[in-house]
Design an enzyme around this catalytic site. Sequence first.
Site, mmCIF file in Angstrom:
data_model
loop_
_atom_site.group_PDB
_atom_site.id
_atom_site.type_symbol
_atom_site.label_atom_id
_atom_site.label_comp_id
_atom_site.label_asym_id
_atom_site.label_seq_id
_atom_site.Cartn_x
_atom_site.Cartn_y
_atom_site.Cartn_z
ATOM 1 N N GLY A 7 0.830 -1.204 0.000
ATOM 2 C CA GLY A 7 0.000 0.000 0.000
ATOM 3 C C GLY A 7 0.862 1.251 0.000
ATOM 4 O O GLY A 7 2.025 1.204 -0.384
ATOM 5 N N LEU A 60 0.499 3.642 -2.040
ATOM 6 C CA LEU A 60 0.875 3.498 -3.445
ATOM 7 C C LEU A 60 1.398 4.814 -4.026
ATOM 8 O O LEU A 60 0.966 5.897 -3.658
ATOM 9 C CB LEU A 60 -0.337 3.030 -4.258
ATOM 10 C CG LEU A 60 -0.935 1.690 -3.824
ATOM 11 C CD1 LEU A 60 -2.108 1.324 -4.722
ATOM 12 C CD2 LEU A 60 0.104 0.578 -3.810
ATOM 13 N N HIS A 67 4.493 1.940 -7.974
ATOM 14 C CA HIS A 67 3.543 0.817 -7.935
ATOM 15 C C HIS A 67 2.629 0.844 -9.168
ATOM 16 O O HIS A 67 2.316 -0.194 -9.754
ATOM 17 C CB HIS A 67 2.645 0.918 -6.696
ATOM 18 C CG HIS A 67 3.364 0.844 -5.386
ATOM 19 N ND1 HIS A 67 3.449 1.907 -4.529
ATOM 20 C CD2 HIS A 67 4.016 -0.186 -4.790
ATOM 21 C CE1 HIS A 67 4.118 1.551 -3.441
ATOM 22 N NE2 HIS A 67 4.479 0.289 -3.569
ATOM 23 N N GLY A 81 9.281 -4.093 -8.344
ATOM 24 C CA GLY A 81 10.038 -2.934 -8.799
ATOM 25 C C GLY A 81 11.545 -3.184 -8.692
ATOM 26 O O GLY A 81 12.011 -3.797 -7.727
ATOM 27 N N GLN A 82 12.288 -2.653 -9.648
ATOM 28 C CA GLN A 82 13.757 -2.742 -9.606
ATOM 29 C C GLN A 82 14.339 -1.959 -8.419
ATOM 30 O O GLN A 82 15.454 -2.194 -7.990
ATOM 31 C CB GLN A 82 14.340 -2.207 -10.910
ATOM 32 C CG GLN A 82 15.851 -2.409 -11.012
ATOM 33 C CD GLN A 82 16.490 -1.500 -12.019
ATOM 34 O OE1 GLN A 82 15.984 -1.362 -13.127
ATOM 35 N NE2 GLN A 82 17.593 -0.863 -11.649
ATOM 36 N N ASP A 84 13.754 -2.247 -5.366
ATOM 37 C CA ASP A 84 14.179 -3.240 -4.373
ATOM 38 C C ASP A 84 14.888 -4.357 -5.140
ATOM 39 O O ASP A 84 14.359 -5.461 -5.289
ATOM 40 C CB ASP A 84 12.959 -3.774 -3.609
ATOM 41 C CG ASP A 84 12.322 -2.688 -2.767
ATOM 42 O OD1 ASP A 84 12.976 -2.194 -1.849
ATOM 43 O OD2 ASP A 84 11.169 -2.295 -3.072
ATOM 44 N N VAL A 120 11.042 4.191 -10.804
ATOM 45 C CA VAL A 120 10.409 5.477 -11.142
ATOM 46 C C VAL A 120 10.967 6.517 -10.165
ATOM 47 O O VAL A 120 11.052 6.258 -8.960
ATOM 48 C CB VAL A 120 8.869 5.387 -11.034
ATOM 49 C CG1 VAL A 120 8.226 6.730 -11.346
ATOM 50 C CG2 VAL A 120 8.340 4.303 -11.970
ATOM 51 N N SER A 168 7.563 4.534 -0.588
ATOM 52 C CA SER A 168 6.538 4.961 0.374
ATOM 53 C C SER A 168 7.202 5.626 1.575
ATOM 54 O O SER A 168 6.604 6.450 2.256
ATOM 55 C CB SER A 168 5.712 3.761 0.827
ATOM 56 O OG SER A 168 5.216 3.090 -0.310
ATOM 57 N N ARG A 169 8.467 5.262 1.841
ATOM 58 C CA ARG A 169 9.167 5.823 3.006
ATOM 59 C C ARG A 169 9.665 7.247 2.766
ATOM 60 O O ARG A 169 10.079 7.907 3.714
ATOM 61 C CB ARG A 169 10.338 4.918 3.394
ATOM 62 C CG ARG A 169 9.871 3.589 3.959
ATOM 63 C CD ARG A 169 11.010 2.765 4.520
ATOM 64 N NE ARG A 169 10.530 1.656 5.311
ATOM 65 C CZ ARG A 169 10.443 0.392 4.889
ATOM 66 N NH1 ARG A 169 10.825 0.082 3.660
ATOM 67 N NH2 ARG A 169 9.988 -0.559 5.683
#
Length: 287
Positions: free
Chosen positions: A39, A41, A45, A155-156, A158, A184, A194-195
């Site tokens: 979440g 987002l 995402h 996602g790349q 991570d 992105v 998100s952080r």
Amino acid sequence: MKNRSANQPAVISTVAELRWAVRAAKASGGSVGLVPTMGALHAGHLSLVSQSKRDCDFTVVTIFVNPMQFGPGEDYDRYPRDLQKDQELLAPHKVDLVFAPSREEMYRPGHATHVEVDQVADRWEGAIRPGHFRGVATVVLKLFNAAEPDRAYFGQKDYQQSVVIRRMTTDLDLPIEIGVCPIVRDADGLALSSRNAYLSTDERNRGLSLSRSLRAAEGLVASGTRDTKSIEAAMRKILSAAPVEMEYAAVVDPDTLLPVDRVERAAVALAAARVGGTRLIDNTILR
Ligand code: PAF
């Protein structure tokens, strides 16, 4: 199924409902794409959602802040949660289903089974966050079992997570194609996460040193530097000037994640640092 306004995707919260919906989609010949998320987002995402929509007939987004992948003292309690906003962000993408289970639905009382991926999960993030990838692999395998997707998207950003999930998928013979979508970034270069919401303006400015260090690594490789020590030294110099509390700046093999001495074929530059109370990670593929 929870209440929703027009155009918002249907939200379900049980594994049984998810299985039923996915099997119904497959029965009519559709391919299923899964986008696992926690979440909060953002456009990163949504790029995974768009890729799934392009590739698959039926797209499921999962939203679950997985307690098992957070260590003691990490940000599980304060991790941003806003299902309503996530639904609004997903609405224009016309996803077929959102699976947002409770903690109890994912981990029944007495839960005692975990997935351990060795080697690729041991270093970098794995060394700094013991148990993190065990939590990620366990929840991702549970989501794969519940949704039985044909493809799943990560996602790349991570990078190590994507390597761990590919390893698990191969080792356990899971019939799922893993898609890894490009990072992105905001206009200033900060990789979306998100952080990032935790960062003050000053921390954000300092956090930009991660992407700057990666651009420097790319520049050195483009101008013919092959020696990893010089590339890593340049990255570290940028991070310590910011200043941020560097955790690692390394050039590694894209598959094994072992350090490489020279960039002769594709390699990945990884960077991780703490800025104030926030951990940031970023990476780039060096070709
Ligand atoms: O990348 C994430 O958001 C999480 O690690 C994932 C893959 C959804 C598992 O909880």
